[in-house]
Design an enzyme around this catalytic site. Sequence first.
Site, PDB file in Angstrom:
ATOM      1  N   GLY A  93      19.154   8.397  -8.266  1.00 61.56           N
ATOM      2  CA  GLY A  93      20.295   8.428  -8.635  1.00 61.56           C
ATOM      3  C   GLY A  93      21.057   9.628  -7.938  1.00 61.56           C
ATOM      4  O   GLY A  93      20.406  10.541  -7.253  1.00 61.56           O
ATOM      5  N   LYS A 116      28.577  15.178  -1.079  1.00 60.66           N
ATOM      6  CA  LYS A 116      26.923  15.590  -1.505  1.00 60.66           C
ATOM      7  C   LYS A 116      26.797  17.164  -1.259  1.00 60.66           C
ATOM      8  O   LYS A 116      27.287  17.893  -0.800  1.00 60.66           O
ATOM      9  CB  LYS A 116      26.376  15.068  -0.091  1.00 60.66           C
ATOM     10  N   ARG A 186      22.865   0.227  -2.786  1.00 56.35           N
ATOM     11  CA  ARG A 186      21.751   0.515  -1.792  1.00 56.35           C
ATOM     12  C   ARG A 186      20.841  -0.821  -2.404  1.00 56.35           C
ATOM     13  O   ARG A 186      20.854  -1.351  -3.541  1.00 56.35           O
ATOM     14  CB  ARG A 186      21.165   1.668  -2.272  1.00 56.35           C
ATOM     15  N   ASP A 256      16.056   3.398  -1.524  1.00 51.82           N
ATOM     16  CA  ASP A 256      17.218   4.218  -2.008  1.00 51.82           C
ATOM     17  C   ASP A 256      18.390   4.527  -0.475  1.00 51.82           C
ATOM     18  O   ASP A 256      19.370   4.742  -0.820  1.00 51.82           O
ATOM     19  CB  ASP A 256      17.231   5.143  -2.718  1.00 51.82           C
TER      20      ASP A 256
HETATM   21  P1  AMP Z   1      17.506  11.733  -0.059  1.00 54.55           P
HETATM   22  O1  AMP Z   1      16.307  12.518   0.103  1.00 54.55           O
HETATM   23  O2  AMP Z   1      18.860  12.842   0.145  1.00 54.55           O
HETATM   24  O3  AMP Z   1      18.061  10.506   0.196  1.00 54.55           O
HETATM   25  O4  AMP Z   1      17.509  11.938  -1.866  1.00 54.55           O
HETATM   26  C1  AMP Z   1      16.635  11.341  -2.642  1.00 54.55           C
HETATM   27  C2  AMP Z   1      16.899  11.612  -3.989  1.00 54.55           C
HETATM   28  O5  AMP Z   1      16.489  13.079  -4.427  1.00 54.55           O
HETATM   29  C3  AMP Z   1      18.260  11.344  -4.442  1.00 54.55           C
HETATM   30  O6  AMP Z   1      18.142  10.906  -5.985  1.00 54.55           O
HETATM   31  C4  AMP Z   1      18.881  12.652  -4.462  1.00 54.55           C
HETATM   32  O7  AMP Z   1      20.035  12.703  -5.245  1.00 54.55           O
HETATM   33  C5  AMP Z   1      17.810  13.742  -4.771  1.00 54.55           C
HETATM   34  N1  AMP Z   1      17.895  14.810  -4.517  1.00 54.55           N
HETATM   35  C6  AMP Z   1      17.521  15.440  -3.197  1.00 54.55           C
HETATM   36  N2  AMP Z   1      17.842  16.870  -3.095  1.00 54.55           N
HETATM   37  C7  AMP Z   1      18.311  16.983  -4.342  1.00 54.55           C
HETATM   38  C8  AMP Z   1      18.753  18.322  -4.607  1.00 54.55           C
HETATM   39  N3  AMP Z   1      18.673  19.626  -3.804  1.00 54.55           N
HETATM   40  N4  AMP Z   1      19.100  18.461  -6.303  1.00 54.55           N
HETATM   41  C9  AMP Z   1      19.105  17.314  -6.733  1.00 54.55           C
HETATM   42  N5  AMP Z   1      18.798  16.050  -6.310  1.00 54.55           N
HETATM   43  C10 AMP Z   1      18.355  16.125  -5.072  1.00 54.55           C
HETATM   44 MG    MG Z   2      19.082   8.978  -0.251  1.00 53.23          MG
END
Ligand code: AMP
Ligand code: MG
Length: 488
Positions: A93, A116, A186, A256
């Site tokens: 999520g 984001k 997604r 995702d």
């Molecule tokens: P991503 O690598 O950007 O595709 O993110 C993968 C998952 O990790 C998603 O659920 C993001 O919302 C979560 N996520 C990545 N970085 C953070 C962060 N700094 N704080 C909270 N959730 C994160």
């Molecule tokens: Mg992502």
Amino acid sequence: MPVTARPLLPFAEQSYVRDLEGLYEPWAAAPAPAPELLVLNDGLAAELGADPDVLRRRDGIALLLGTGVPDGLSTVAQGYAGHQFGGWSPRLGDGRALLLGEVLDVHGRRHDIHLKGSGRTPFARGGDGRAAVGPMLREHLVGEAMHALGIPTTRALAVVATGEPVRRETLLPGAVLARVAASHLRVGTFQYVVATLRDPGLLRRLTDHAIARHHPTAAAAEVPAVALLDAVAAAQAELVARWMLVGFVHGVMNTDNMTISGESIDYGPCAFIDAYDPETVFSSIDHGGRYAFGAQPEIAQWNLARLAESLLALVEPGDQQAAVGALMPILEAFPDRFLAAWRDGMHAKLGLPAGPAEDESIVDDLLTLLREDGVDWTSAFRALARVARGDADALASIVPTQERFAGWLGRWMALAPDPDVMDRVNPLYIPRNHLVEDALTQATVGDLAPYHRLLDVVTHPFHKRPGFDAYTAPAPPGFGDHVTYCGT
Ligand code: AMP
Ligand code: MG
């Protein structure tokens, strides 16, 4: 002074919030102590029906941070699951993101506006909810480069620095990216509904929503869920082929990070290859090479299999075997679909017509030569166009020995390649990794000039401009030895 009646962004009805209760948590953005607009995408703003100068105002910037939201808009964190590097995560999520709203652009097309880096949400798990300036600028830059290359992609409307430091390996300036996407549905959204929430009613609503929004012809099919898988597979076969034709490695093709719309999303540890090598890996956490350049079609097929599994209950309720029988041919056809898109794209890169070539191995034999000689992918095709125009020595500066190419060049020239076709599809300027890293490093310490220059270069990829030769050269020797592109 009269206040302008024009809204900051012309928000439309929120179809996701309306249709998909259970797939989001209402949530608000965290405050930002000292906002500073770093980049605004004027062209995209205008396309969305917004006035870029109005978005630059204080209230515009507050909207782009999610801290000043118009009355009546429900900001939500979206739920999804996903396979990350093959491992199942039932609840990912939007841990650090919010769906701000939806906008119908000047052509009537619907887009999500998504933030984001806007703070921790109920999906944050251990994360801090934040994003750093560098990775958000990278997402903006790569998205704009992809768009200029004609590849379907999410795009950034703005990057706003928050004034709050973010702790990574070091302290970095924080930022919020305002992202524009056809939607944020997604493969992992479907997985979440089926495997985590186990909600058949929601699966039906999600499928109807996805079809209406992205693949409307599927609604009229005998079994819409089968037609949806087919449409997503077609879009992804085309997308991955187009990535690879420009040498792009996504780097984190988790389920995702694969959209239902067929747009590229989530430019984290992504990169463009210099030397052609299918085994190129850019993410420092991708130890097994799961998401290597040449592995991308297979991974796309694997992800589509996860989507197919999620759709089973809608195909032949109560008869899993029949449902598998209906979906399987789509998955099995994926490699040929990809190869057809790849072959036609390679033919265009070589100035040859689409469809089967007279010389069937002309593409593969070139790939072998390029790989064996470690030739720069992007430079090779512009040089070949010069060969086609009669400059017999055009390859000299980019290959170790021209003689090795002589036999292949003779066969290719016999096919009468069209160099004008080539120059229309083969970019001169791509976001080369060493240039991106350099621009982001400088932006992080406050100098955005190199970033804006690079953005200008990669958003005009095809036409040679004087004074930009440094942007066409591959990385200096040794650069790729330290993989540093993992920041998200
Ligand atoms: P991503 O690598 O950007 O595709 O993110 C993968 C998952 O990790 C998603 O659920 C993001 O919302 C979560 N996520 C990545 N970085 C953070 C962060 N700094 N704080 C909270 N959730 C994160
Ligand atoms: Mg992502």
